[in-house]
Scaffold this motif. Structure first.
Motif, PDB file in Angstrom:
ATOM      1  N   VAL A  15      61.798  29.172  68.881  1.00 31.25           N
ATOM      2  CA  VAL A  15      60.869  28.064  68.625  1.00 31.25           C
ATOM      3  C   VAL A  15      60.818  27.767  67.125  1.00 31.25           C
ATOM      4  CG1 VAL A  15      58.431  27.398  68.698  1.00 31.25           C
ATOM      5  CG2 VAL A  15      59.501  28.414  70.708  1.00 31.25           C
ATOM      6  N   SER A  16      60.776  28.806  66.304  1.00 33.69           N
ATOM      7  CA  SER A  16      60.744  28.617  64.848  1.00 33.69           C
ATOM      8  C   SER A  16      62.032  27.972  64.343  1.00 33.69           C
ATOM      9  CB  SER A  16      60.505  29.946  64.126  1.00 33.69           C
ATOM     10  OG  SER A  16      59.183  30.372  64.314  1.00 33.69           O
ATOM     11  N   VAL A  17      63.169  28.428  64.850  1.00 36.36           N
ATOM     12  CA  VAL A  17      64.448  27.850  64.437  1.00 36.36           C
ATOM     13  C   VAL A  17      64.516  26.379  64.850  1.00 36.36           C
ATOM     14  CG1 VAL A  17      66.947  27.909  64.868  1.00 36.36           C
ATOM     15  CG2 VAL A  17      65.716  30.027  64.388  1.00 36.36           C
ATOM     16  N   SER A  18      64.093  26.070  66.059  1.00 36.82           N
ATOM     17  CA  SER A  18      64.084  24.688  66.533  1.00 36.82           C
ATOM     18  C   SER A  18      63.177  23.817  65.668  1.00 36.82           C
ATOM     19  CB  SER A  18      63.625  24.643  67.996  1.00 36.82           C
ATOM     20  OG  SER A  18      63.499  23.320  68.436  1.00 36.82           O
ATOM     21  N   TYR A  19      62.000  24.352  65.333  1.00 42.33           N
ATOM     22  CA  TYR A  19      61.059  23.618  64.482  1.00 42.33           C
ATOM     23  C   TYR A  19      61.685  23.352  63.121  1.00 42.33           C
ATOM     24  CZ  TYR A  19      56.580  22.168  62.536  1.00 42.33           C
ATOM     25  OH  TYR A  19      55.575  21.432  61.948  1.00 42.33           O
ATOM     26  N   LEU A  20      62.322  24.375  62.535  1.00 43.15           N
ATOM     27  CA  LEU A  20      62.973  24.210  61.232  1.00 43.15           C
ATOM     28  C   LEU A  20      64.086  23.174  61.278  1.00 43.15           C
ATOM     29  CD1 LEU A  20      63.212  27.884  59.953  1.00 43.15           C
ATOM     30  CD2 LEU A  20      62.093  25.991  58.785  1.00 43.15           C
ATOM     31  N   THR A  21      64.835  23.138  62.379  1.00 49.79           N
ATOM     32  CA  THR A  21      65.941  22.202  62.520  1.00 49.79           C
ATOM     33  C   THR A  21      65.451  20.762  62.582  1.00 49.79           C
ATOM     34  OG1 THR A  21      67.207  23.874  63.711  1.00 49.79           O
ATOM     35  CG2 THR A  21      67.926  21.597  63.966  1.00 49.79           C
ATOM     36  N   ASP A  22      64.353  20.534  63.300  1.00 52.51           N
ATOM     37  CA  ASP A  22      63.855  19.182  63.513  1.00 52.51           C
ATOM     38  C   ASP A  22      62.845  18.708  62.475  1.00 52.51           C
ATOM     39  OD1 ASP A  22      65.392  19.195  65.801  1.00 52.51           O
ATOM     40  OD2 ASP A  22      63.731  19.751  67.117  1.00 52.51           O
ATOM     41  N   ALA A  23      62.353  19.602  61.645  1.00 51.93           N
ATOM     42  CA  ALA A  23      61.229  19.285  60.767  1.00 51.93           C
ATOM     43  C   ALA A  23      61.629  18.465  59.545  1.00 51.93           C
ATOM     44  CB  ALA A  23      60.539  20.564  60.317  1.00 51.93           C
ATOM     45  N   GLU A  24      60.709  17.585  59.166  1.00 55.96           N
ATOM     46  CA  GLU A  24      60.785  16.886  57.884  1.00 55.96           C
ATOM     47  C   GLU A  24      60.148  17.811  56.858  1.00 55.96           C
ATOM     48  OE1 GLU A  24      61.921  13.647  57.428  1.00 55.96           O
ATOM     49  OE2 GLU A  24      62.459  13.498  59.553  1.00 55.96           O
ATOM     50  N   ARG A  25      60.530  17.629  55.616  1.00 52.99           N
ATOM     51  CA  ARG A  25      59.957  18.438  54.539  1.00 52.99           C
ATOM     52  C   ARG A  25      59.231  17.527  53.559  1.00 52.99           C
ATOM     53  NH1 ARG A  25      62.519  22.485  56.354  1.00 52.99           N
ATOM     54  NH2 ARG A  25      64.387  23.564  56.012  1.00 52.99           N
ATOM     55  N   ALA A  26      58.117  18.038  53.042  1.00 52.43           N
ATOM     56  CA  ALA A  26      57.345  17.281  52.051  1.00 52.43           C
ATOM     57  C   ALA A  26      56.633  18.264  51.133  1.00 52.43           C
ATOM     58  CB  ALA A  26      56.319  16.382  52.747  1.00 52.43           C
ATOM     59  N   PRO A  27      56.451  17.885  49.865  1.00 52.45           N
ATOM     60  CA  PRO A  27      55.666  18.745  48.988  1.00 52.45           C
ATOM     61  C   PRO A  27      54.188  18.647  49.364  1.00 52.45           C
ATOM     62  CG  PRO A  27      56.359  16.778  47.815  1.00 52.45           C
ATOM     63  CD  PRO A  27      56.993  16.731  49.163  1.00 52.45           C
ATOM     64  N   GLY A  28      53.494  19.750  49.249  1.00 53.25           N
ATOM     65  CA  GLY A  28      52.067  19.773  49.562  1.00 53.25           C
ATOM     66  C   GLY A  28      51.316  20.597  48.537  1.00 53.25           C
ATOM     67  N   THR A  29      49.998  20.460  48.573  1.00 56.16           N
ATOM     68  CA  THR A  29      49.130  21.193  47.661  1.00 56.16           C
ATOM     69  C   THR A  29      48.014  21.843  48.455  1.00 56.16           C
ATOM     70  OG1 THR A  29      49.560  19.570  45.928  1.00 56.16           O
ATOM     71  CG2 THR A  29      47.666  21.009  45.612  1.00 56.16           C
ATOM     72  N   VAL A  30      47.753  23.116  48.178  1.00 56.21           N
ATOM     73  CA  VAL A  30      46.618  23.805  48.793  1.00 56.21           C
ATOM     74  C   VAL A  30      45.363  23.274  48.102  1.00 56.21           C
ATOM     75  CG1 VAL A  30      45.502  26.025  49.203  1.00 56.21           C
ATOM     76  CG2 VAL A  30      47.999  25.860  49.287  1.00 56.21           C
ATOM     77  N   VAL A  31      44.523  22.561  48.864  1.00 52.14           N
ATOM     78  CA  VAL A  31      43.330  21.947  48.268  1.00 52.14           C
ATOM     79  C   VAL A  31      42.097  22.824  48.408  1.00 52.14           C
ATOM     80  CG1 VAL A  31      44.155  19.574  48.443  1.00 52.14           C
ATOM     81  CG2 VAL A  31      42.912  20.591  50.367  1.00 52.14           C
ATOM     82  N   SER A  32      42.115  23.736  49.373  1.00 56.32           N
ATOM     83  CA  SER A  32      40.991  24.660  49.530  1.00 56.32           C
ATOM     84  C   SER A  32      41.396  25.800  50.441  1.00 56.32           C
ATOM     85  CB  SER A  32      39.758  23.942  50.099  1.00 56.32           C
ATOM     86  OG  SER A  32      39.994  23.528  51.422  1.00 56.32           O
ATOM     87  N   LEU A  33      40.540  26.789  50.498  1.00 63.53           N
ATOM     88  CA  LEU A  33      40.702  27.901  51.427  1.00 63.53           C
ATOM     89  C   LEU A  33      39.507  27.888  52.357  1.00 63.53           C
ATOM     90  CD1 LEU A  33      41.816  30.725  48.972  1.00 63.53           C
ATOM     91  CD2 LEU A  33      43.258  29.418  50.513  1.00 63.53           C
ATOM     92  N   GLU A  34      39.770  27.848  53.648  1.00 61.87           N
ATOM     93  CA  GLU A  34      38.697  27.882  54.641  1.00 61.87           C
ATOM     94  C   GLU A  34      38.526  29.331  55.086  1.00 61.87           C
ATOM     95  OE1 GLU A  34      38.322  26.454  59.159  1.00 61.87           O
ATOM     96  OE2 GLU A  34      38.761  24.832  57.747  1.00 61.87           O
ATOM     97  N   TRP A  35      37.373  29.897  54.743  1.00 61.63           N
ATOM     98  CA  TRP A  35      37.091  31.294  55.096  1.00 61.63           C
ATOM     99  C   TRP A  35      36.406  31.341  56.443  1.00 61.63           C
ATOM    100  CZ3 TRP A  35      38.695  35.473  52.344  1.00 61.63           C
ATOM    101  CH2 TRP A  35      39.205  35.212  51.056  1.00 61.63           C
ATOM    102  N   ARG A  36      36.940  32.162  57.349  1.00 58.91           N
ATOM    103  CA  ARG A  36      36.363  32.301  58.683  1.00 58.91           C
ATOM    104  C   ARG A  36      36.243  33.767  59.034  1.00 58.91           C
ATOM    105  NH1 ARG A  36      40.007  28.940  62.553  1.00 58.91           N
ATOM    106  NH2 ARG A  36      38.778  30.154  64.003  1.00 58.91           N
TER     107      ARG A  36
END
Length: 136
Positions: A15-36
């Motif tokens: 499933v991970s390999v399939s996701y990696l094969t089909d996935a688009e890539r984009a830069p992202g930024t961690v805007v916060s940490l949600e503590w649970r």
């Protein structure tokens, strides 16, 4: 049981390999940490030595120019990411809300755990079976 866990690990890896094969890539930024405070093993009581878990909340812009935000399904304590950290985001073009951080925990932790435990259990079971067969 060990064989079933190894098969589960292989399926999760697929499933991970399939996701990696089909996935688009984009830069992202961690805007916060949600503590649970997550409960473990279906228990409603928090164990005394367990603390809250930090889940990174990430913003990115998909290929169509739409800004998006998601909370990673992989959390940890201590946190794996810091606020403001740059990460690579993986998402499916037809389902950009199902995004993941391109990292070991979100892609490979489950397959490694299932496969590793399955391998150990299958090894123990095989050793016991061979030993029992030689004695009889």
């Amino acid at each position: 049981m060990g064989t079933l866990l190894m098969i589960g690990g292989l399926i999760a890896a697929g499933v991970s390999v399939s996701y990696l094969t089909d996935a688009e890539r984009a830069p992202g930024t961690v805007v916060s940490l949600e503590w649970r405070n997550d409960t473990h093993s279906g228990s409603r009581k928090q164990r005394a030595n367990d603390g809250p878990t930090a889940y990174p909340v990430v913003e990115f812009t998909s290929a169509d120019g739409t800004p998006r935000t998601f909370r990673s399904s992989a959390g940890s304590n201590p946190p794996s990411y810091e606020r403001g950290e740059q990460v690579e985001v993986l998402y499916l073009a037809d389902s950009p809300d199902d995004a993941r951080i391109n990292g070991f925990t979100s892609l490979w932790l489950l397959p490694v755990i299932l496969g590793g435990i399955g391998l150990v259990m299958a090894g123990i079971g095989t050793t016991i079976a061979i030993t029992t067969r030689r004695r009889s």
